[in-house]
Design an enzyme around this catalytic site. Structure first.
Site, PDB file in Angstrom:
ATOM      1  N   SER A  64      41.241  41.749  42.774  1.00 32.41           N
ATOM      2  CA  SER A  64      42.080  40.589  43.217  1.00 32.41           C
ATOM      3  C   SER A  64      43.006  40.884  44.438  1.00 32.41           C
ATOM      4  O   SER A  64      43.519  40.233  45.063  1.00 32.41           O
ATOM      5  CB  SER A  64      42.827  40.056  42.041  1.00 32.41           C
ATOM      6  OG  SER A  64      43.876  40.671  41.421  1.00 32.41           O
ATOM      7  N   LYS A 142      49.959  40.602  42.053  1.00 31.06           N
ATOM      8  CA  LYS A 142      49.766  39.660  42.961  1.00 31.06           C
ATOM      9  C   LYS A 142      51.013  39.833  44.017  1.00 31.06           C
ATOM     10  O   LYS A 142      51.908  40.380  43.858  1.00 31.06           O
ATOM     11  CB  LYS A 142      49.781  38.183  42.309  1.00 31.06           C
ATOM     12  CG  LYS A 142      48.800  38.031  41.347  1.00 31.06           C
ATOM     13  CD  LYS A 142      47.416  38.007  41.633  1.00 31.06           C
ATOM     14  CE  LYS A 142      46.429  37.669  40.618  1.00 31.06           C
ATOM     15  NZ  LYS A 142      44.947  38.021  40.786  1.00 31.06           N
TER      16      LYS A 142
END
Length: 243
Positions: A64, A142
């Site tokens: 990700s 993230k």
């Protein structure tokens, strides 16, 4: 004249000296063996204190955050260091790469097989304490895109994310899918987070129905990722990748 030592006395003295010389290393070895558990205990306590309050290592198991962080199948997943001091005196800022505990409503981004062998679990625990991280499906990494009070949405005519009416310049983005969302006003004390690999990141955009519009509590943040420490070929600071 004083009596001269007899040959028998000289031999006895020499034997005593040799015996003492032989015993000394054995004493040192026994002393070291007695102290070894204490030294190991002190080292473990120091490692746990550092991990809890200062710096912790994490393993990246997913794609990700490609290509900022490697977690691709078939490659060596990045190990990163996360510092915990900054967020004890302040909050995460837009552009920070953070590791956080996924909210309960979020499905794991990648499944991690947990060892069933108790010995293996113990080895993993000790390894994690000494800075050899194991993947954890509830610890996510993230990038912070918007913080409490800001409004975020996607996208403008050029496919850019907009925060408070201004499009972001995001050179770190890899394979953007331009998924539309918002506008969403981030509640106080929460964060809107997205992966750099936008087409393969189950981030805030995928949890809009979790009761908090996909935002993450600041209290779930473990710390700020600041350097890649493994593999050596990818040693790099992460602080220069902010917006």
């Amino acid at each position: 004249m004083p009596d001269e030592p007899t040959p028998e006395a000289e031999s006895s003295a020499e034997n005593d000296a040799e015996s003492s010389a032989e015993k000394e290393p054995r004493k040192r070895n026994r002393s070291f063996l007695r102290e070894l558990p204490i030294l190991i205990g002190v080292a473990l306590v120091l490692a746990l204190l550092i991990k809890t309050f200062l710096v912790q290592a994490f393993f990246i198991p997913s794609e990700s955050m490609e290509r900022t962080l490697h977690g691709c199948p078939g490659c060596t997943g990045d190990r990163i260091l996360v510092e915990k001091i900054s967020y004890r005196v302040g909050d995460p800022q837009p552009g920070d790469i953070v590791v956080f505990r996924a909210p309960p409503a979020w499905e794991p981004e990648t499944r991690v097989a947990k060892p069933t062998n108790p010995v293996r679990r113990a080895i993993n625990w000790v390894g994690a304490a000494f800075g050899v991280p194991q993947p954890n499906e509830k610890d996510l990494v993230k990038r912070v895109i918007a913080v409490g009070g800001q409004t975020v949405q996607c996208c403008d005519a050029q496919g850019r994310v907009i925060v408070d009416g201004k499009p972001l310049d995001e050179p770190y983005v890899y394979q953007d899918d331009h998924r539309r969302f918002g506008p969403i006003k981030v509640p106080p004390g929460r964060l809107w987070v997205m992966g750099d690999h936008r087409s393969d990141s189950a981030d805030s955009r995928f949890h809009l129905d979790d009761g908090h519009s996909g935002t993450v509590p600041v209290g779930n943040v473990i710390g700020r990722a600041f350097v890649i420490i493994w593999p050596p070929s990818r040693w790099n600071s992460l602080l220069s990748t902010r917006t």
